[in-house]
Design a protein around this motif. Structure first.
Motif: not given
Length: 294
Positions: A85-87, A101-102, A185-187, A203-205
């Motif tokens: 997941s990239v957001s 990038f977190v 808003m999406t994960n 998840s990569v934020a």
């Protein structure tokens, strides 16, 4: 051994990968309706890859109206085993500036009104969410970010807000007091659904702004976010390209605990399970439900 297939949930720029071949946009129907868009299936360096634009091509679907159940179900129907997941997110710490990038490992879910489970009346399940992301997949992501020299954080708590509006200053300050690291808003319920579907999820934020808590960044604008987001896109594409080969060659993937998340989750007694729910859930939970076919 089941082949490892990387699925990517993210923005439109992520499927513009050099070297991506044998591509086809695939329409997938699920028992939970249509996903955000068609899914792009292709091959990269000999490995299978599946992309799903979370908001649809052109960013047509707002966060609160994304059909998260259909998105996760569609990825699983196409054979995806590992989900990246990239957001875009706002940073809630001074040491997480735009461009960082977190690799998220915890969530606080503040969304409301979103369907957050495949299960329901007639077939109830409770999956464990203490560790909501896949440690194995997250290690692969971190290794690639380090190899590419990308500013990144190993772990972080993602505050999932409903949106589509950005936070008030009071809310932003409160989330910081909760020791949250990023806000998006999406994960959620995306991560919960991936766990129910027994998919490995990382998840990569990508931090695009400081939210509104920062005294020098008290107004979050779409223009500012998009500017940083475009700068992050090349890094995200490189990350996806590198991960594809790693996931395919990961001999430990099949034994990952994420793949058995439903082992002890079903609580409804077999004798009283709703046959319609059992049939509906075959694509998600068939491993533990058994086949309903002839």
């Amino acid at each position: 051994m089941t082949a490892q297939v990387l699925g990517v949930l993210g923005g439109s720029g992520l499927y513009e990968l050099p070297g991506l071949t044998d591509t086809a946009w695939v329409t997938v129907d699920t028992p939970w309706g249509a996903p955000s868009d068609q899914l792009l299936a292709g091959r990269l360096n000999g490995a299978q890859l599946v992309f799903l634009p979370r908001h649809g091509r052109g960013h047509r679907v707002p966060p609160g109206e994304v059909n998260y159940r259909a998105n996760i179900a569609a990825l699983k129907q196409l054979g995806v085993t590992d989900v990246l997941s990239v957001s875009a997110v706002g940073g809630l710490r001074a040491d997480l500036p735009p461009g960082t990038f977190v690799v998220v490992d915890q969530f606080i879910d503040r969304t409301v009104g979103r369907a957050s489970s495949f299960f329901g009346t007639g077939l109830v399940a409770h999956v464990a969410m203490a560790r909501p992301t896949c440690h194995r997949l997250g290690r692969h992501v971190l290794a690639q970010l380090a190899a590419q020299g990308v500013p990144h954080a190993d772990g972080g708590t993602y505050l999932a807000m409903e949106g589509p509006q950005f936070s008030t200053l009071a809310e932003s300050r409160m989330y910081r007091s909760w020791n949250c690291d990023v806000i998006g808003m999406t994960n959620q319920p995306e991560a919960k659904l991936a766990r129910e579907a027994e998919l490995c999820y990382a998840s990569v934020a990508m931090v695009t702004d400081f939210d509104c808590w920062h005294p020098q960044h008290d107004s979050v604008t779409v223009d500012a976010i998009v500017k940083v987001l475009l700068g992050n896109a090349d890094t995200a594409r490189s990350l996806v390209a590198a991960l594809t080969g790693q996931i395919t060659g990961d001999s430990h993937g099949a034994g990952c605990a994420c793949r058995r998340a439903l082992d002890h989750a079903l609580i409804t007694a077999p004798a009283v399970r709703d046959p319609a729910m059992v049939a509906k859930l075959q694509g998600i939970a068939g491993r533990v439900l058994g086949s309903t076919g002839p």
